[in-house]
Design a protein around this motif. Structure first.
Motif, PDB file in Angstrom:
ATOM      1  N   ARG A 117       0.834  -1.204   0.000  1.00  0.00           N
ATOM      2  CA  ARG A 117       0.000   0.000   0.000  1.00  0.00           C
ATOM      3  C   ARG A 117       0.869   1.254   0.000  1.00  0.00           C
ATOM      4  O   ARG A 117       1.757   1.405   0.838  1.00  0.00           O
ATOM      5  CB  ARG A 117      -0.929   0.005   1.220  1.00  0.00           C
ATOM      6  CG  ARG A 117      -1.979  -1.097   1.211  1.00  0.00           C
ATOM      7  CD  ARG A 117      -2.919  -0.945   2.403  1.00  0.00           C
ATOM      8  NE  ARG A 117      -4.014  -1.897   2.368  1.00  0.00           N
ATOM      9  CZ  ARG A 117      -4.020  -3.038   3.058  1.00  0.00           C
ATOM     10  NH1 ARG A 117      -2.984  -3.371   3.807  1.00  0.00           N
ATOM     11  NH2 ARG A 117      -5.058  -3.852   2.988  1.00  0.00           N
ATOM     12  N   HIS A 118       0.573   2.151  -0.928  1.00  0.00           N
ATOM     13  CA  HIS A 118       1.249   3.440  -1.020  1.00  0.00           C
ATOM     14  C   HIS A 118       0.309   4.498  -0.454  1.00  0.00           C
ATOM     15  O   HIS A 118      -0.839   4.623  -0.905  1.00  0.00           O
ATOM     16  CB  HIS A 118       1.590   3.767  -2.475  1.00  0.00           C
ATOM     17  CG  HIS A 118       2.547   2.806  -3.100  1.00  0.00           C
ATOM     18  ND1 HIS A 118       3.742   3.197  -3.689  1.00  0.00           N
ATOM     19  CD2 HIS A 118       2.509   1.444  -3.246  1.00  0.00           C
ATOM     20  CE1 HIS A 118       4.372   2.142  -4.162  1.00  0.00           C
ATOM     21  NE2 HIS A 118       3.648   1.064  -3.907  1.00  0.00           N
ATOM     22  N   HIS A 119       0.788   5.264   0.534  1.00  0.00           N
ATOM     23  CA  HIS A 119      -0.041   6.250   1.214  1.00  0.00           C
ATOM     24  C   HIS A 119       0.405   7.660   0.860  1.00  0.00           C
ATOM     25  O   HIS A 119       1.608   7.935   0.717  1.00  0.00           O
ATOM     26  CB  HIS A 119       0.051   6.055   2.729  1.00  0.00           C
ATOM     27  CG  HIS A 119      -0.483   4.734   3.198  1.00  0.00           C
ATOM     28  ND1 HIS A 119      -1.753   4.566   3.680  1.00  0.00           N
ATOM     29  CD2 HIS A 119       0.100   3.502   3.239  1.00  0.00           C
ATOM     30  CE1 HIS A 119      -1.946   3.302   4.004  1.00  0.00           C
ATOM     31  NE2 HIS A 119      -0.835   2.629   3.751  1.00  0.00           N
ATOM     32  N   ASP A 120      -0.568   8.571   0.773  1.00  0.00           N
ATOM     33  CA  ASP A 120      -0.224   9.973   0.543  1.00  0.00           C
ATOM     34  C   ASP A 120       0.078  10.645   1.879  1.00  0.00           C
ATOM     35  O   ASP A 120       0.093  10.000   2.937  1.00  0.00           O
ATOM     36  CB  ASP A 120      -1.352  10.696  -0.203  1.00  0.00           C
ATOM     37  CG  ASP A 120      -2.683  10.677   0.548  1.00  0.00           C
ATOM     38  OD1 ASP A 120      -2.664  10.515   1.794  1.00  0.00           O
ATOM     39  OD2 ASP A 120      -3.734  10.814  -0.099  1.00  0.00           O
ATOM     40  N   GLY A 121       0.327  11.952   1.841  1.00  0.00           N
ATOM     41  CA  GLY A 121       0.718  12.668   3.045  1.00  0.00           C
ATOM     42  C   GLY A 121      -0.341  12.696   4.124  1.00  0.00           C
ATOM     43  O   GLY A 121      -0.038  12.942   5.294  1.00  0.00           O
ATOM     44  N   GLU A 122      -1.594  12.455   3.761  1.00  0.00           N
ATOM     45  CA  GLU A 122      -2.683  12.465   4.735  1.00  0.00           C
ATOM     46  C   GLU A 122      -3.110  11.062   5.142  1.00  0.00           C
ATOM     47  O   GLU A 122      -4.117  10.887   5.825  1.00  0.00           O
ATOM     48  CB  GLU A 122      -3.878  13.226   4.149  1.00  0.00           C
ATOM     49  CG  GLU A 122      -3.558  14.696   3.846  1.00  0.00           C
ATOM     50  CD  GLU A 122      -4.754  15.422   3.261  1.00  0.00           C
ATOM     51  OE1 GLU A 122      -5.769  14.745   2.965  1.00  0.00           O
ATOM     52  OE2 GLU A 122      -4.671  16.652   3.107  1.00  0.00           O
ATOM     53  N   GLY A 123      -2.347  10.058   4.725  1.00  0.00           N
ATOM     54  CA  GLY A 123      -2.649   8.685   5.114  1.00  0.00           C
ATOM     55  C   GLY A 123      -3.587   7.956   4.177  1.00  0.00           C
ATOM     56  O   GLY A 123      -3.898   6.784   4.410  1.00  0.00           O
ATOM     57  N   GLY A 124      -4.071   8.630   3.117  1.00  0.00           N
ATOM     58  CA  GLY A 124      -4.942   7.968   2.163  1.00  0.00           C
ATOM     59  C   GLY A 124      -4.184   6.975   1.300  1.00  0.00           C
ATOM     60  O   GLY A 124      -2.981   7.127   1.063  1.00  0.00           O
ATOM     61  N   VAL A 125      -4.885   5.956   0.838  1.00  0.00           N
ATOM     62  CA  VAL A 125      -4.267   4.917   0.020  1.00  0.00           C
ATOM     63  C   VAL A 125      -4.282   5.355  -1.440  1.00  0.00           C
ATOM     64  O   VAL A 125      -5.347   5.559  -2.028  1.00  0.00           O
ATOM     65  CB  VAL A 125      -4.993   3.572   0.184  1.00  0.00           C
ATOM     66  CG1 VAL A 125      -4.380   2.522  -0.740  1.00  0.00           C
ATOM     67  CG2 VAL A 125      -4.921   3.107   1.642  1.00  0.00           C
ATOM     68  N   VAL A 126      -3.083   5.504  -2.013  1.00  0.00           N
ATOM     69  CA  VAL A 126      -2.946   5.876  -3.418  1.00  0.00           C
ATOM     70  C   VAL A 126      -2.920   4.625  -4.293  1.00  0.00           C
ATOM     71  O   VAL A 126      -3.535   4.584  -5.365  1.00  0.00           O
ATOM     72  CB  VAL A 126      -1.672   6.713  -3.631  1.00  0.00           C
ATOM     73  CG1 VAL A 126      -1.505   7.086  -5.100  1.00  0.00           C
ATOM     74  CG2 VAL A 126      -1.691   7.958  -2.754  1.00  0.00           C
ATOM     75  N   HIS A 127      -2.174   3.634  -3.849  1.00  0.00           N
ATOM     76  CA  HIS A 127      -2.107   2.349  -4.551  1.00  0.00           C
ATOM     77  C   HIS A 127      -2.237   1.236  -3.522  1.00  0.00           C
ATOM     78  O   HIS A 127      -1.755   1.349  -2.390  1.00  0.00           O
ATOM     79  CB  HIS A 127      -0.784   2.182  -5.312  1.00  0.00           C
ATOM     80  CG  HIS A 127      -0.575   3.161  -6.419  1.00  0.00           C
ATOM     81  ND1 HIS A 127      -1.314   3.119  -7.577  1.00  0.00           N
ATOM     82  CD2 HIS A 127       0.282   4.198  -6.531  1.00  0.00           C
ATOM     83  CE1 HIS A 127      -0.921   4.103  -8.377  1.00  0.00           C
ATOM     84  NE2 HIS A 127       0.044   4.770  -7.766  1.00  0.00           N
ATOM     85  N   ASP A 128      -2.850   0.149  -3.920  1.00  0.00           N
ATOM     86  CA  ASP A 128      -3.006  -1.035  -3.079  1.00  0.00           C
ATOM     87  C   ASP A 128      -2.797  -2.244  -3.991  1.00  0.00           C
ATOM     88  O   ASP A 128      -3.696  -2.641  -4.724  1.00  0.00           O
ATOM     89  CB  ASP A 128      -4.394  -1.054  -2.436  1.00  0.00           C
ATOM     90  CG  ASP A 128      -4.596  -2.236  -1.499  1.00  0.00           C
ATOM     91  OD1 ASP A 128      -3.688  -3.079  -1.386  1.00  0.00           O
ATOM     92  OD2 ASP A 128      -5.680  -2.324  -0.882  1.00  0.00           O
ATOM     93  N   TYR A 129      -1.574  -2.797  -3.944  1.00  0.00           N
ATOM     94  CA  TYR A 129      -1.234  -3.895  -4.845  1.00  0.00           C
ATOM     95  C   TYR A 129      -1.290  -5.228  -4.110  1.00  0.00           C
ATOM     96  O   TYR A 129      -0.916  -5.335  -2.935  1.00  0.00           O
ATOM     97  CB  TYR A 129       0.180  -3.717  -5.406  1.00  0.00           C
ATOM     98  CG  TYR A 129       0.368  -2.493  -6.265  1.00  0.00           C
ATOM     99  CD1 TYR A 129      -0.205  -2.401  -7.535  1.00  0.00           C
ATOM    100  CD2 TYR A 129       1.133  -1.416  -5.809  1.00  0.00           C
ATOM    101  CE1 TYR A 129      -0.022  -1.273  -8.319  1.00  0.00           C
ATOM    102  CE2 TYR A 129       1.326  -0.291  -6.595  1.00  0.00           C
ATOM    103  CZ  TYR A 129       0.741  -0.221  -7.844  1.00  0.00           C
ATOM    104  OH  TYR A 129       0.929   0.899  -8.620  1.00  0.00           O
TER     105      TYR A 129
END
Length: 283
Positions: A117-129
């Motif tokens: 999981r790749h998270h943005d600066g606010e903790g949101g999930v950008v990618h989920d592989y």
């Protein structure tokens, strides 16, 4: 992993990487097939089953399937989360070069099958592989790209330094000799008589890198990339979280962090059983 009956002469203090440690299990962990979620919608179950079937179909010899789940149907994703669970190995990759993105990787209960999981600066999930392989390549790629190829030479050694200079010379020589197929070279810091000045010099010359791996197979083993390419710090802790074995490994990635080919083969068969089980439950 088993406790190592070695007297502690730790060369440095462990870095705080945010992991919370679990007690060492007293029994050998065994695989338990996940339960099919109760009251899950039939459409969500079918979508999760179809995705797993497609994923397992890509797990042939030498292949490493990777499927993006970020846009997967939320209900089906919840089913998939319940089915895959969490396994023994976790990876955290800190943001670098001013990037606000962090990457968190968790092995599922199926060894060698990972959620990346790749998270943005606010903790949101950008990618989920969903990925199958020894370890997601991004962990190795970032560890390599964030490291230097040589130890910085230092002439102003602090008073009290004894064994660190020879140790750093050994590390530099092993880095120069390293090849992708080289056997790991392990330096056991636990058994070395290191002064506080030695430990400080080693920490300065071999600083922590952005990749931290925690393996909880038979205890706690923390693997941390360093600022030196192909140099990793591997540390083992007992049930009281006392550092009992502290090593440096010159290798592409320490074997303790990798899923074995046999594990992947077993996981492929178990995932097939799970797919069949889901189909039977829906019938």
């Amino acid at each position: 992993m088993k406790d190592f009956p070695i007297p502690v002469r730790s060369g440095s203090q462990p870095q705080d990487d945010g992991f919370s440690y679990m007690p060492i299990p007293r029994d050998v962990p065994t695989f338990s097939m996940p339960r099919v979620p109760d009251n899950a919608e039939a459409a969500a179950m079918a979508a999760a089953r179809d995705l797993l079937a497609r994923f397992v179909g890509g797990m042939g010899a030498g292949s490493a399937p990777r499927i993006e789940l970020a846009d997967f149907h939320p209900g089906a994703l919840r089913v998939l989360d319940d089915l895959l669970g969490e396994g023994e190995v976790s990876v955290r990759i800190r943001s670098r070069n001013g990037s606000a993105h962090d990457i968190r990787i968790q092995e599922t209960v199926f060894a060698g099958v990972w959620r990346e999981r790749h998270h943005d600066g606010e903790g949101g999930v950008v990618h989920d592989y969903l990925y199958a392989g020894a370890i997601p390549p991004v962990a190795i790629e970032i560890a390599q790209s964030a490291a230097t190829a040589a130890i910085a030479e230092r002439r102003d050694l602090p008073a009290g330094t004894m064994n660190a200079p020879a140790l750093l010379t050994e590390i530099a020589a092993q880095m120069r000799a390293f090849r992708p197929n080289s056997r790991p070279h392990v330096i056991n810091l636990t058994l070395l008589p290191l002064t506080p000045q030695d430990a400080q010099l080693i920490d300065q010359a071999v600083p922590p890198g952005p990749v931290a791996i925690l393996s909880r197979g038979f205890g706690n083993c923390r693997v941390t990339s360093t600022g030196l390419r192909n140099v990793w710090r591997v540390q083992y802790f007992n049930s009281m979280q006392t550092l009992i074995l502290n090593t440096l490994e010159i290798t592409r990635v320490p074997e303790v962090a990798l899923a074995a080919a046999e594990d992947l083969a077993d996981s492929r068969e178990r995932l097939r059983e799970l797919i069949d089980w889901i189909a039977e439950s829906a019938a």
